[in-house]
Structure formats: C-alpha cells, structure tokens
Design an enzyme around this catalytic site. Structure first.
Site, mmCIF file in Angstrom:
data_model
loop_
_atom_site.group_PDB
_atom_site.id
_atom_site.type_symbol
_atom_site.label_atom_id
_atom_site.label_comp_id
_atom_site.label_asym_id
_atom_site.label_seq_id
_atom_site.Cartn_x
_atom_site.Cartn_y
_atom_site.Cartn_z
ATOM 1 N N ARG A 237 4.279 -12.874 39.313
ATOM 2 C CA ARG A 237 4.449 -14.242 38.845
ATOM 3 C C ARG A 237 5.881 -14.413 38.339
ATOM 4 N NH1 ARG A 237 0.797 -15.189 41.466
ATOM 5 N NH2 ARG A 237 -1.217 -16.150 40.973
ATOM 6 N N ASP A 261 9.719 -12.078 45.060
ATOM 7 C CA ASP A 261 8.933 -12.932 45.953
ATOM 8 C C ASP A 261 8.404 -14.138 45.192
ATOM 9 O OD1 ASP A 261 7.623 -13.427 48.533
ATOM 10 O OD2 ASP A 261 5.750 -12.949 47.504
ATOM 11 N N GLU A 266 9.700 -21.944 40.917
ATOM 12 C CA GLU A 266 9.502 -21.986 42.369
ATOM 13 C C GLU A 266 8.761 -23.230 42.854
ATOM 14 O OE1 GLU A 266 5.574 -19.650 43.678
ATOM 15 O OE2 GLU A 266 7.018 -18.325 42.722
ATOM 16 N N HIS A 298 7.452 -16.440 48.116
ATOM 17 C CA HIS A 298 6.034 -16.228 47.792
ATOM 18 C C HIS A 298 5.252 -15.888 49.064
ATOM 19 C CE1 HIS A 298 3.252 -17.136 44.240
ATOM 20 N NE2 HIS A 298 2.581 -16.389 45.083
#
Length: 332
Positions: A237, A261, A266, A298
């Site tokens: 996260r 990622d 985001e 992600h």
C-alpha cells in the site's frame, strides 16, 4: 440482485462475467459497469442497485456510504484484500454488508516483487532501451549478485511468506518482522524487531496492510536505520511510505534503489492513460527523475489466476449476502 461495478476495466468485465456464468444463468447476477471510480459525485450511478463492487482506490467514506444507503444499496463488495478506504464504523452504523477478498494468488504479487527487484538490480529496463537503439555498452548497468544477500520481509502474511520463499530459494538470508509472526515463516527465516531488520537487510520488501499504526512506516527515521545503499520495495500500500522522506534519502545517496508498485497519491494516476496529459504531481514527477527508481502502476495482482480468484470470491461474497448466510470475508 443488481450490482454497480465501479473502476471497471475491460478485464474486470471479462473475468466477472466468466465467474458469473459458472453457476449457470439461473444463479447469475446482473452487473452494471462504470469505468469511473466511486466517490460522492458518482454515487448516483448506483441508483436501482442493491450492491456496489469497488476496487482499491474507490472512496467509501461516511458521506459516500450514506449516499449509497439512501439509494437502496445494502452491500459493498471489495475486489481487493485491503479495506482502509472504507469507513467501517459508518458501514456498521448503516447496517451495510461489507466483504473483501482476503487472499488471492499471493504468488502473483510475490513474483511481481521479485520482477521489480531483479529488473532494478540488473538494470534490465535500461538495457532493453539501449539495445533497441543499437547501444550494447555495459557501462552503468552493473548489478549485484542476490545470492548471499539479506532480504527483510515486513509483513509475513501470505504474500510476504510467498516472497520470502522465492528469495530463500535464490540463496538469500531471509529476515521477517510481523506483530503476529507465523510458524510457516519461522521455518524459512528469522523473526525480529523492525529496527534490527532494517539495519541488517540489503533489500527491504513491504507486505503489510495499511492501518493507522503502519501509515508512513517508512519515514525519515526508519530510512536512516536502513543499511546505506539498500533497496526498498513496496508492492503493498502506498501509504506505508512517506514519499517525501524517500526522495530526500535518494538525493542524499543513502537509499540505493526504490521499486514501487503502489503510491500514496496513486488514485489520481494509476489505472488511467495519462500519456497525453501533464501530470501535476510534483513529488511523483521528482521520483521519476531518479535512474535508480522503478515504478509500476499497481500491477502486482494482474495475472489470469489472481483475477479469476478475485472474481470468484467476490461472487461468493455476493451469494452469501443474498442468501443471508454467514460470510467469512465480511469486515463489518
């Protein structure tokens, strides 16, 4: 039972419909797909639906949940494991059913974690671009052998454990930190306090949930404890990492590599095509200037097997809601 599916991409529709038809048309549910995310301004799209199906960056605070409840929505289905974007207290007050997908192909995220580590360490992303331009020089592409290095796993749940097994198989010494350490992890690695893990690890990989206790777990103080030149990887996260502190550590040449990622802000970027737009997130743009930083959008969960499992469990949660049966994946 009609369900509004938010943040729906073509692959979401494909795998949800496939899972929906597995039980036969008599048991199939009706889905209405929206590519926009769920927020207060888009709640009206759920009119006439008894359930909503949402993803990691959809917003489900008290105002959104109240608006959904007023429209007749009684169930919230999360296509993800985390539920930090849901006001659980408000959901309970409103009597909403909220269920998640607690575990789906943990190997998918673990393998993506390894892909980030290997790509950044051996500079394969830069080598790919060079070779396409006819440049076969090796200067600037020097990596390090992972065999014999120490990898610290922060969060030793299913994904952390899968990552630890891969790194152990590559010849790494594996360390782990978790408030609730598992015996499965102890069989392959050494459990210890976070501070000791940070000081000993060549690679620190984050695999813990985002909670008030873990928010900005990686900050200026924890970065200062890390071994100089170490690699930080986050496939969990974005809020686990204080990005501003990471930028300062990169500029000071203390943090050797960063692979992420996920990103704290985001929701304004990921799962969208912004290639023709100006990205006005200055902190993200600063990150992208570093040659020792690798970012994916992600993508860790994005395998056929993981999507099949996510959609299958989501439909199982919906059936539990409709039937009134106890749901083991409920978070309310």
């Amino acid at each position: 039972m009609k369900t509004a599916v938010f943040s729906a991409r073509p692959y979401d529709r494909h795998f949800l419909e496939a899972a929906n038809q597995q039980g036969g048309t008599a048991e199939a549910f009706e889905f209405e797909y929206f590519d926009v995310g769920l927020e207060l301004a888009t709640t009206a799209l759920a009119r006439g639906c008894q359930a909503v199906c949402v993803f990691v960056n959809d917003r489900l605070d008290a105002s959104v949940l109240e608006a959904l409840h007023a429209l007749g929505v009684r169930a919230v289905l999360l296509r993800c494991a985390g539920f930090n974007n849901v006001d659980i207290a408000a959901a309970q007050r409103l009597g909403l059913f909220v269920a998640r997908v607690p575990a789906y192909s943990p190997e998918a995220v673990a393998e993506h974690t390894l892909a980030l580590i290997m790509t950044l360490n051996r500079q394969t992303h830069r080598a790919y671009n060079r070779v396409r331009e006819g440049n076969f020089m090796l200067d600037g592409l020097l990596g390090r052998t992972l065999h014999g290095k120490t990898a610290g796993i922060v969060g030793t749940g299913k994904i952390g454990l899968a990552t630890a097994r891969i790194l152990k198989g590559m010849g790494c010494t594996v360390l782990g930190f978790d408030p609730y350490p598992s015996n499965d992890f102890r069989a392959i690695g050494e459990c210890m306090a976070l501070d000791e893990l940070l000081t000993r690890s060549d690679i620190v990989s984050l695999h813990c949930p985002l909670t008030p206790d873990t928010h900005h777990l990686i900050n200026e103080a924890s970065l200062a404890r890390m071994k100089p030149g170490a690699m930080l990887v986050n496939t969990s996260r974005g809020g686990l990492v204080n990005t501003d502190a990471v930028v300062r550590a990169l500029k000071a040449r203390r943090l050797g590599h960063l692979a992420i990622d996920v990103y704290e802000q985001e929701s304004a970027l990921f799962f969208q095509d912004l290639s023709g737009e100006i990205i006005d997130d200055d902190l993200f743009q600063r990150l992208m200037t570093f040659p020792n930083v690798l970012v994916t959008g992600h993508q860790g969960f994005f395998t056929v097997e993981a999507l099949q499992e996510i959609c299958s469990i989501t439909l199982r949660n919906l059936r539990d809601f409709v039937s009134g049966a106890g749901c083991g994946n409920s978070v309310t």
